[in-house]
Design a protein around this motif. Sequence first.
Motif, PDB file in Angstrom:
ATOM      1  N   SER A   1       0.829  -1.210   0.000  1.00  0.00           N
ATOM      2  CA  SER A   1       0.000   0.000   0.000  1.00  0.00           C
ATOM      3  C   SER A   1       0.859   1.254   0.000  1.00  0.00           C
ATOM      4  CB  SER A   1      -0.908   0.039   1.234  1.00  0.00           C
ATOM      5  OG  SER A   1      -1.816  -1.037   1.244  1.00  0.00           O
ATOM      6  N   TYR A   2       0.461   2.218  -0.820  1.00  0.00           N
ATOM      7  CA  TYR A   2       0.982   3.569  -0.656  1.00  0.00           C
ATOM      8  C   TYR A   2      -0.193   4.451  -0.250  1.00  0.00           C
ATOM      9  CZ  TYR A   2      -0.772   5.279  -5.238  1.00  0.00           C
ATOM     10  OH  TYR A   2      -1.570   5.666  -6.294  1.00  0.00           O
TER      11      TYR A   2
ATOM     12  N   PHE B   1      -0.979  -1.621  -4.660  1.00  0.00           N
ATOM     13  CA  PHE B   1      -0.153  -1.832  -5.845  1.00  0.00           C
ATOM     14  C   PHE B   1       0.616  -3.139  -5.703  1.00  0.00           C
ATOM     15  CE2 PHE B   1       2.658   0.284  -2.869  1.00  0.00           C
ATOM     16  CZ  PHE B   1       3.925  -0.234  -3.111  1.00  0.00           C
ATOM     17  N   ARG B   2       0.979  -3.696  -6.847  1.00  0.00           N
ATOM     18  CA  ARG B   2       1.787  -4.914  -6.851  1.00  0.00           C
ATOM     19  C   ARG B   2       3.238  -4.559  -6.562  1.00  0.00           C
ATOM     20  NH1 ARG B   2       0.185  -9.746  -9.293  1.00  0.00           N
ATOM     21  NH2 ARG B   2      -1.868  -9.755 -10.293  1.00  0.00           N
ATOM     22  N   ASP B   3       3.895  -5.394  -5.775  1.00  0.00           N
ATOM     23  CA  ASP B   3       5.307  -5.171  -5.494  1.00  0.00           C
ATOM     24  C   ASP B   3       6.085  -5.072  -6.802  1.00  0.00           C
ATOM     25  OD1 ASP B   3       4.616  -5.379  -2.857  1.00  0.00           O
ATOM     26  OD2 ASP B   3       5.315  -7.444  -2.613  1.00  0.00           O
ATOM     27  N   GLY B   4       6.933  -4.059  -6.912  1.00  0.00           N
ATOM     28  CA  GLY B   4       7.740  -3.881  -8.115  1.00  0.00           C
ATOM     29  C   GLY B   4       7.165  -2.890  -9.108  1.00  0.00           C
ATOM     30  N   MET B   5       5.937  -2.395  -8.870  1.00  0.00           N
ATOM     31  CA  MET B   5       5.337  -1.433  -9.798  1.00  0.00           C
ATOM     32  C   MET B   5       6.058  -0.089  -9.726  1.00  0.00           C
ATOM     33  SD  MET B   5       1.226  -2.251  -9.549  1.00  0.00           S
ATOM     34  CE  MET B   5       0.745  -0.711 -10.321  1.00  0.00           C
ATOM     35  N   LYS B   6       6.198   0.553 -10.897  1.00  0.00           N
ATOM     36  CA  LYS B   6       6.872   1.844 -10.980  1.00  0.00           C
ATOM     37  C   LYS B   6       5.869   2.984 -10.807  1.00  0.00           C
ATOM     38  CE  LYS B   6      10.703   0.088 -13.735  1.00  0.00           C
ATOM     39  NZ  LYS B   6      11.475   0.175 -14.999  1.00  0.00           N
TER      40      LYS B   6
ATOM     41  N   GLU C   1       2.664   3.527 -13.047  1.00  0.00           N
ATOM     42  CA  GLU C   1       1.655   2.485 -12.835  1.00  0.00           C
ATOM     43  C   GLU C   1       0.909   2.720 -11.525  1.00  0.00           C
ATOM     44  OE1 GLU C   1       3.126  -1.701 -14.330  1.00  0.00           O
ATOM     45  OE2 GLU C   1       4.786  -0.652 -13.354  1.00  0.00           O
ATOM     46  N   CYS C   2       1.656   3.109 -10.502  1.00  0.00           N
ATOM     47  CA  CYS C   2       1.023   3.378  -9.211  1.00  0.00           C
ATOM     48  C   CYS C   2       0.096   4.588  -9.297  1.00  0.00           C
ATOM     49  CB  CYS C   2       2.084   3.597  -8.137  1.00  0.00           C
ATOM     50  SG  CYS C   2       2.958   2.081  -7.673  1.00  0.00           S
ATOM     51  N   ALA C   3       0.501   5.581 -10.070  1.00  0.00           N
ATOM     52  CA  ALA C   3      -0.369   6.736 -10.280  1.00  0.00           C
ATOM     53  C   ALA C   3      -1.652   6.310 -10.981  1.00  0.00           C
ATOM     54  CB  ALA C   3       0.358   7.798 -11.107  1.00  0.00           C
ATOM     55  N   GLY C   4      -1.533   5.348 -11.904  1.00  0.00           N
ATOM     56  CA  GLY C   4      -2.692   4.850 -12.639  1.00  0.00           C
ATOM     57  C   GLY C   4      -3.686   4.104 -11.786  1.00  0.00           C
ATOM     58  N   VAL C   5      -3.252   3.674 -10.598  1.00  0.00           N
ATOM     59  CA  VAL C   5      -4.181   3.024  -9.666  1.00  0.00           C
ATOM     60  C   VAL C   5      -5.275   4.007  -9.247  1.00  0.00           C
ATOM     61  CG1 VAL C   5      -4.406   1.983  -7.370  1.00  0.00           C
ATOM     62  CG2 VAL C   5      -2.460   1.377  -8.828  1.00  0.00           C
ATOM     63  N   ILE C   6      -4.914   5.276  -9.141  1.00  0.00           N
ATOM     64  CA  ILE C   6      -5.889   6.313  -8.783  1.00  0.00           C
ATOM     65  C   ILE C   6      -6.773   6.642  -9.984  1.00  0.00           C
ATOM     66  CG2 ILE C   6      -6.177   8.702  -8.014  1.00  0.00           C
ATOM     67  CD1 ILE C   6      -3.556   8.450  -6.483  1.00  0.00           C
ATOM     68  N   HIS C   7      -6.124   6.902 -11.127  1.00  0.00           N
ATOM     69  CA  HIS C   7      -6.868   7.207 -12.362  1.00  0.00           C
ATOM     70  C   HIS C   7      -5.926   7.026 -13.545  1.00  0.00           C
ATOM     71  CE1 HIS C   7      -9.347   9.299 -15.336  1.00  0.00           C
ATOM     72  NE2 HIS C   7     -10.350   9.253 -14.464  1.00  0.00           N
TER      73      HIS C   7
ATOM     74  N   GLN D   1      10.507   2.691  -8.272  1.00  0.00           N
ATOM     75  CA  GLN D   1       9.633   1.619  -7.796  1.00  0.00           C
ATOM     76  C   GLN D   1       9.075   2.003  -6.430  1.00  0.00           C
ATOM     77  OE1 GLN D   1      11.466  -2.254  -7.789  1.00  0.00           O
ATOM     78  NE2 GLN D   1      11.516  -2.396 -10.006  1.00  0.00           N
ATOM     79  N   PHE D   2       7.750   2.064  -6.369  1.00  0.00           N
ATOM     80  CA  PHE D   2       7.105   2.444  -5.113  1.00  0.00           C
ATOM     81  C   PHE D   2       7.377   1.406  -4.029  1.00  0.00           C
ATOM     82  CE2 PHE D   2       5.311   6.121  -6.725  1.00  0.00           C
ATOM     83  CZ  PHE D   2       4.449   6.725  -5.816  1.00  0.00           C
ATOM     84  N   LYS D   3       7.421   1.894  -2.793  1.00  0.00           N
ATOM     85  CA  LYS D   3       7.639   1.028  -1.633  1.00  0.00           C
ATOM     86  C   LYS D   3       6.434   1.109  -0.708  1.00  0.00           C
ATOM     87  CE  LYS D   3      12.656   1.751  -1.753  1.00  0.00           C
ATOM     88  NZ  LYS D   3      12.612   2.555  -3.002  1.00  0.00           N
ATOM     89  N   ASP D   4       6.193   0.035   0.001  1.00  0.00           N
ATOM     90  CA  ASP D   4       5.092   0.021   0.962  1.00  0.00           C
ATOM     91  C   ASP D   4       5.286   1.155   1.972  1.00  0.00           C
ATOM     92  OD1 ASP D   4       2.735  -1.490   2.189  1.00  0.00           O
ATOM     93  OD2 ASP D   4       4.112  -1.353   3.891  1.00  0.00           O
ATOM     94  N   GLY D   5       4.229   1.932   2.174  1.00  0.00           N
ATOM     95  CA  GLY D   5       4.299   3.028   3.136  1.00  0.00           C
ATOM     96  C   GLY D   5       4.664   4.369   2.547  1.00  0.00           C
ATOM     97  N   ASP D   6       4.938   4.422   1.242  1.00  0.00           N
ATOM     98  CA  ASP D   6       5.193   5.719   0.604  1.00  0.00           C
ATOM     99  C   ASP D   6       3.934   6.585   0.680  1.00  0.00           C
ATOM    100  OD1 ASP D   6       7.821   5.315  -0.083  1.00  0.00           O
ATOM    101  OD2 ASP D   6       7.420   4.788  -2.178  1.00  0.00           O
ATOM    102  N   VAL D   7       4.121   7.853   0.966  1.00  0.00           N
ATOM    103  CA  VAL D   7       3.024   8.827   0.932  1.00  0.00           C
ATOM    104  C   VAL D   7       3.294   9.720  -0.276  1.00  0.00           C
ATOM    105  CG1 VAL D   7       1.759  10.613   2.186  1.00  0.00           C
ATOM    106  CG2 VAL D   7       2.899   8.760   3.449  1.00  0.00           C
ATOM    107  N   ALA D   8       2.329   9.791  -1.191  1.00  0.00           N
ATOM    108  CA  ALA D   8       2.621  10.374  -2.502  1.00  0.00           C
ATOM    109  C   ALA D   8       1.653  11.473  -2.906  1.00  0.00           C
ATOM    110  CB  ALA D   8       2.614   9.274  -3.563  1.00  0.00           C
ATOM    111  N   LEU D   9       2.190  12.363  -3.745  1.00  0.00           N
ATOM    112  CA  LEU D   9       1.406  13.376  -4.442  1.00  0.00           C
ATOM    113  C   LEU D   9       1.917  13.372  -5.879  1.00  0.00           C
ATOM    114  CD1 LEU D   9      -0.676  15.727  -4.213  1.00  0.00           C
ATOM    115  CD2 LEU D   9       1.280  17.247  -3.815  1.00  0.00           C
ATOM    116  N   PHE D  10       1.006  13.212  -6.844  1.00  0.00           N
ATOM    117  CA  PHE D  10       1.424  13.057  -8.235  1.00  0.00           C
ATOM    118  C   PHE D  10       1.273  14.365  -9.013  1.00  0.00           C
ATOM    119  CE2 PHE D  10       0.147   8.742  -6.951  1.00  0.00           C
ATOM    120  CZ  PHE D  10       1.323   8.058  -7.265  1.00  0.00           C
ATOM    121  N   ARG D  11       2.258  14.618  -9.869  1.00  0.00           N
ATOM    122  CA  ARG D  11       2.185  15.727 -10.814  1.00  0.00           C
ATOM    123  C   ARG D  11       1.963  15.119 -12.196  1.00  0.00           C
ATOM    124  NH1 ARG D  11       7.407  19.472  -9.063  1.00  0.00           N
ATOM    125  NH2 ARG D  11       6.859  19.719  -6.833  1.00  0.00           N
ATOM    126  N   PHE D  12       0.972  15.627 -12.908  1.00  0.00           N
ATOM    127  CA  PHE D  12       0.665  15.054 -14.218  1.00  0.00           C
ATOM    128  C   PHE D  12       0.065  16.112 -15.141  1.00  0.00           C
ATOM    129  CE2 PHE D  12      -3.162  14.803 -11.755  1.00  0.00           C
ATOM    130  CZ  PHE D  12      -4.219  14.920 -12.647  1.00  0.00           C
TER     131      PHE D  12
END
Length: 368
Positions: free
Chosen positions: A286-287, A300-305, A308-314, A355-366
Motif C-alpha cells: 500500500s501507498y 499496488f503490486r510489489d515492483g510497480m513503478k 503504474e502506481c499513479a494509474g491506480v488512482i486514475h 519503484q514504489f515502496k510500501d508506506g510511501d506517501v505520494a502526491l502526483f504531478r501530471f
Amino acid sequence: MLNAGIVGLPNVGKSTLFNALTRTRKAEAANYPFCTIDPNVGVVQVPDARLEVLAKIANTSTIIPAAIEFVDIAGLVAGASKGEGLGNKFLANIREVDAIVQVVRCFEDEDIIHNMGSVDPLRDIDIINTELILADLESAEGQLHKVQKKARGLDDKEAKIDLALLEKIIPVLNENKPAVSIDYTDQEKARLKHFNMLTSKPILYACNVKEDNLLDADDNPHVQAVRQHIKDLGASGSCIISARLEEDLIDLSEEDAKEFLNEMGVEDSGVSTLIRASYDLLGLSSYFTAGEKEARAWTFRDGMKAPECAGVIHTDFETGFIKAEVVSYPHLVEAGSVQAAREAGKYRLEGKEYQFKDGDVALFRFNN
C-alpha cells in the motif's frame, strides 16, 4: 481486484471464517458437508493502523483502507480430482483465485462432525494438496499433447517454451510435489500463468483453534504439527485464527468487540492477521495519499513503478505522469506535519523509473 480462495475439507470452519472476515452471515455454516456449493464472495478491508496516524496529520476524519476479495469455496474431499463430492466444480472455482487460504482444523469437538472421523490436520493438508496436484497433472498431460503438435511448427517459439515447461512440471507432479516447488526462469514464470496451475498458487495455512485455546495456541500439538509440516514443505506460511470467536463478534460494534477481546486477554482473534498475511501473499503493498478530504491506502503490486502506481488512482495520472512527490511514512510521522517534512528535506521528486515502496506517501504531478 486480486482475491484469495478459502479452501479446506468440509466442516473445518471455512464458511465461519468467511463470515468473520466479511463481518456478515452471508455464508451458511452448518454441521454437515457441502453446506456451501456456490462460492460466496466478499470484499474485505485491510487493517492498517498507519491510516489513523496519517488522518490526524492531514486533519481529516475520512479514512479509506485498501481492500482485497475473499472467496468461500465449498469443501474438497478425497477423490475431488475425479469428481467426488462435486469436486470438478470446486476445483474450477479454485482455478479462478489468485492465492489460497487453506483452513486447517486444529481443535477437538465431538459436536462438530469431521468427515474423516477424526481430527488430523496433516492428513487433511495432504488430502487437499494431493487433489490439487492430481488435478494439475491431468490438466498438464492434456495440454501436453496439444502443445507437442504446435511445437512441431518451426516458427512457434512460444509452443516450444511451453513444451519444455510442461516437460519440466509433469515429472514433479508425478512425485506428488506442487508446481510451486519448482525454480522457474522469468520466461517460464510468464508462460506458467497460461496454464493456471492450482499448485502454482501461493498458499497460507490458517490454523483454526477454539476460542479458549487462542491465548496458548502455540502449545496446541495440532498447530505445532502444521507449522513443522509447512517448514518442511517450504510453504508460504501460517497464522492462527479462532473463526468461531470472531464470528460471534459480528453483531458487536468495533469498540464493543475490542472490549470483549480485551476481557479475554486477547488483542486479536487472528482475522486481522490473516487479512494482512493474505495481502502479503498476493504480493500486494500500500501507498498512501493524505489530505483534508481523506487519508487513503492504494493497492499496488510489489515492483510497480511510479506511473503504474499513479494509474491506480486514475488512468489520466498514468498517461500524463510527470513526477511523484514522495515521503516515507516514518519520515512524515517523525516530522509531525507535511510542512515540517518538507522543511527537513524528507520529500523527494521521483521519476518514471522509481519503484514504489510500501508506506510511501505520494502526491502526483501530471499533465491533463
